[in-house]
Motif scaffolding. Structure first.
Motif, PDB file in Angstrom:
ATOM      1  N   ILE A  91       0.755  -1.266  -0.114  1.00  0.00           N
ATOM      2  CA  ILE A  91       0.065   0.015  -0.043  1.00  0.00           C
ATOM      3  C   ILE A  91       0.986   1.242   0.059  1.00  0.00           C
ATOM      4  CG2 ILE A  91      -1.801   1.255   1.035  1.00  0.00           C
ATOM      5  CD1 ILE A  91      -2.682  -1.649   0.129  1.00  0.00           C
ATOM      6  N   GLY A  92       0.555   2.102  -1.172  1.00  0.00           N
ATOM      7  CA  GLY A  92       1.585   3.263  -0.886  1.00  0.00           C
ATOM      8  C   GLY A  92       2.868   3.072  -1.234  1.00  0.00           C
ATOM      9  N   ALA A  93       3.908   3.561  -0.417  1.00  0.00           N
ATOM     10  CA  ALA A  93       5.288   3.215  -0.506  1.00  0.00           C
ATOM     11  C   ALA A  93       5.563   1.768  -0.192  1.00  0.00           C
ATOM     12  CB  ALA A  93       6.187   4.247   0.109  1.00  0.00           C
ATOM     13  N   ALA A 122       6.696  10.939   6.028  1.00  0.00           N
ATOM     14  CA  ALA A 122       5.487  11.704   6.668  1.00  0.00           C
ATOM     15  C   ALA A 122       4.826  12.420   5.403  1.00  0.00           C
ATOM     16  CB  ALA A 122       5.874  12.497   7.667  1.00  0.00           C
ATOM     17  N   ASP A 123       3.574  12.274   5.276  1.00  0.00           N
ATOM     18  CA  ASP A 123       2.756  12.949   4.469  1.00  0.00           C
ATOM     19  C   ASP A 123       2.443  14.103   4.872  1.00  0.00           C
ATOM     20  OD1 ASP A 123       3.257  11.009   2.254  1.00  0.00           O
ATOM     21  OD2 ASP A 123       1.470   9.830   3.338  1.00  0.00           O
ATOM     22  N   GLU A 124       3.223  15.373   4.685  1.00  0.00           N
ATOM     23  CA  GLU A 124       2.948  16.672   5.480  1.00  0.00           C
ATOM     24  C   GLU A 124       1.659  17.317   4.615  1.00  0.00           C
ATOM     25  OE1 GLU A 124       7.167  18.680   6.612  1.00  0.00           O
ATOM     26  OE2 GLU A 124       7.330  18.082   4.471  1.00  0.00           O
ATOM     27  N   MET A 125       1.084  18.168   5.473  1.00  0.00           N
ATOM     28  CA  MET A 125      -0.176  18.625   5.436  1.00  0.00           C
ATOM     29  C   MET A 125      -0.165  20.193   5.217  1.00  0.00           C
ATOM     30  SD  MET A 125      -2.809  16.100   7.316  1.00  0.00           S
ATOM     31  CE  MET A 125      -1.363  15.934   8.673  1.00  0.00           C
ATOM     32  N   ARG A 126      -1.059  20.919   4.417  1.00  0.00           N
ATOM     33  CA  ARG A 126      -1.219  22.320   4.456  1.00  0.00           C
ATOM     34  C   ARG A 126      -2.793  22.464   4.234  1.00  0.00           C
ATOM     35  NH1 ARG A 126       2.517  23.142   7.119  1.00  0.00           N
ATOM     36  NH2 ARG A 126       4.286  24.294   6.590  1.00  0.00           N
ATOM     37  N   MET A 127      -3.098  23.749   4.516  1.00  0.00           N
ATOM     38  CA  MET A 127      -4.314  24.380   4.069  1.00  0.00           C
ATOM     39  C   MET A 127      -4.474  24.641   2.723  1.00  0.00           C
ATOM     40  SD  MET A 127      -6.257  23.107   6.628  1.00  0.00           S
ATOM     41  CE  MET A 127      -7.893  23.887   5.921  1.00  0.00           C
ATOM     42  N   ASN A 184       2.948   8.909   0.532  1.00  0.00           N
ATOM     43  CA  ASN A 184       3.822   7.795   0.774  1.00  0.00           C
ATOM     44  C   ASN A 184       2.692   6.522   1.531  1.00  0.00           C
ATOM     45  OD1 ASN A 184       6.570   8.191  -0.151  1.00  0.00           O
ATOM     46  ND2 ASN A 184       6.515   9.577   1.688  1.00  0.00           N
ATOM     47  N   ALA A 185       1.655   6.934   2.266  1.00  0.00           N
ATOM     48  CA  ALA A 185       0.546   6.373   2.725  1.00  0.00           C
ATOM     49  C   ALA A 185      -0.456   5.662   1.884  1.00  0.00           C
ATOM     50  CB  ALA A 185      -0.261   7.053   3.883  1.00  0.00           C
ATOM     51  N   GLY A 186      -0.353   6.035   0.749  1.00  0.00           N
ATOM     52  CA  GLY A 186      -1.026   5.326  -0.462  1.00  0.00           C
ATOM     53  C   GLY A 186      -2.759   5.693   0.041  1.00  0.00           C
ATOM     54  N   GLY A 187      -2.891   6.741   0.440  1.00  0.00           N
ATOM     55  CA  GLY A 187      -4.220   7.281   0.675  1.00  0.00           C
ATOM     56  C   GLY A 187      -5.026   6.834   1.753  1.00  0.00           C
ATOM     57  N   ILE A 188      -4.337   6.128   2.699  1.00  0.00           N
ATOM     58  CA  ILE A 188      -4.979   5.520   4.054  1.00  0.00           C
ATOM     59  C   ILE A 188      -3.763   5.743   5.027  1.00  0.00           C
ATOM     60  CG2 ILE A 188      -5.519   3.243   4.992  1.00  0.00           C
ATOM     61  CD1 ILE A 188      -6.089   2.432   2.030  1.00  0.00           C
ATOM     62  N   LEU A 189      -4.624   6.279   6.030  1.00  0.00           N
ATOM     63  CA  LEU A 189      -3.765   6.714   7.410  1.00  0.00           C
ATOM     64  C   LEU A 189      -4.678   5.893   8.621  1.00  0.00           C
ATOM     65  CD1 LEU A 189      -2.574  10.457   7.049  1.00  0.00           C
ATOM     66  CD2 LEU A 189      -1.103   8.114   7.056  1.00  0.00           C
ATOM     67  N   GLY A 190      -3.977   5.421   9.517  1.00  0.00           N
ATOM     68  CA  GLY A 190      -4.782   4.591  10.579  1.00  0.00           C
ATOM     69  C   GLY A 190      -5.631   3.470   9.995  1.00  0.00           C
TER      70      GLY A 190
END
Length: 360
Positions: free
Chosen positions: A249-251, A264-269, A280-286
């Motif tokens: 999944i992802g990376a 880490a897939d960093e985030m911004r608004m 890197n998470a392939g669209g899925i976290l937790g």
């Protein structure tokens, strides 16, 4: 034999064998009122259909799907949808010489040990022939997703590697996938893939491949953080495809070589929306979808049925050599592309219905 059903709220049960009279499935949990025709399903069946090029098995099966129930006046009724595909080009005599011999790398030995009886004609229930009905169920799952989420939802697969030869990702073009027999998104990779498969076929052998599936237009929130992780269910669905030996999944495994700040897939608004700077998470976290593209890839081993003789044993406990005659895929990973798409669609439809039941 148990465990022929996949899914929870959206689920399907398949039946039939490689050389039986027909294969089929019953799809349960489809909401009512969704437009559905046989043509909606057939377009995906045709992608998986054998005998379309010299690089796949030459078994000639039209794989024409029939809707037996669950659809009235062009829309789903909410009742179970029965689907049937008749087998037309079986050549069971091709397997007479190995009916008492176990093909190395195949399920012959384990089936015989578990059940005490096995259908040696093309592998019977263990044959990838069964996956045609997974593709049919996946076509209905796509209709469920589109009905609820809109037509921006897309689930697309591509073959990204044959043996040790990979595509150039800088050349990725989804339009190319339907332009070559390998489902490759890189037009420049096609001559290399042709050369590999020509040699493999001439040698009477087979080779493995890697398939990547990307689902776009999936909202954040599908899945659950403990025992119903979206990525875990996707991994199980893809691992359950015949000949699949690994899922990422992802990376995936490459994540183990990254630092924390790299992974880490960093985030911004972005206005009122959250945007991710990588995936890197392939669209899925937790275990829960993020709203990004969901990316899964899987490794398909070389086909076990090959002409080259291999050492094995028979049902009476004698050492033997086995070579498989007949029609077989030199690279079963090619036709695994639409199967992977279908299994991803089924998981996402199931999780979408489960999400709506819990969260509205």
């Amino acid at each position: 034999m148990s465990a022929n059903t996949f899914g929870h709220l959206f689920r399907f049960t398949t039946f039939g064998e490689s050389h039986g009279s027909a294969i089929g499935c019953v799809v349960d949990g489809t909401p009512p009122g969704i437009p559905l025709t046989e043509a909606d399903i057939q377009v995906h069946m045709d992608k998986r259909r054998p005998g379309q090029s010299k690089y796949t098995t030459q078994r000639k099966e039209p794989d024409t799907v029939k809707i037996l129930s669950g659809v009235f006046e062009g829309v789903t009724t909410g009742a179970p949808i029965g689907l049937l595909v008749e087998n037309q080009d079986t050549r069971s005599k091709d397997y007479d010489e190995i009916k008492d011999r176990f093909r190395p790398g195949h399920a012959d030995f384990t089936y015989a040990r578990k059940y005490g009886v096995r259908d040696y004609r093309g592998g019977g229930r263990s044959s990838a022939r069964e996956t045609a009905m997974r593709v049919a169920a996946g076509a209905i799952a796509r209709k469920v997703l589109e009905n609820i989420l809109g037509e921006d939802v897309s689930i697309r697969g591509a073959l990204v590697k044959i043996g040790d030869t990979a595509i150039n990702r800088n050349n990725w073009d989804w339009a190319e996938v339907d332009n070559n027999p390998f489902f490759s998104p890189d037009a420049d990779s096609v001559p290399a893939f042709e050369a590999i498969l020509d040699k493999v076929r001439k040698d009477g052998s087979s080779i493995g491949a890697v398939v990547e599936v990307i689902a776009s237009g999936i909202p954040a929130g599908l899945g659950a953080p403990i025992y119903a992780k979206l990525d875990a269910d996707l991994a199980g669905a893809l691992m359950g495809i015949p000949a699949v030996k690994g899922v990422e999944i992802g990376a995936g495994f490459d994540a183990a070589m990254l630092s924390g700040e790299e992974n880490a897939d960093e985030m911004r608004m972005d206005g009122d929306d959250v945007t991710f700077l990588s995936n890197n998470a392939g669209g899925i976290l937790g275990g829960i979808s993020t709203g990004q593209d969901i990316v899964a890839s899987f490794a398909v081993k070389p086909t076990s049925s090959i002409l080259k003789p291999k050492r094995s044993v028979d049902a009476t406990g004698h050492d033997v050599e086995v070579s498989t005659k007949g029609r077989h895929d030199p690279c079963v990973g090619i036709r695994a592309v639409p199967i992977g798409e279908a299994m991803v669609a089924c998981v996402l439809a199931d999780h979408l219905l489960r999400h709506r039941a819990q969260c509205g």
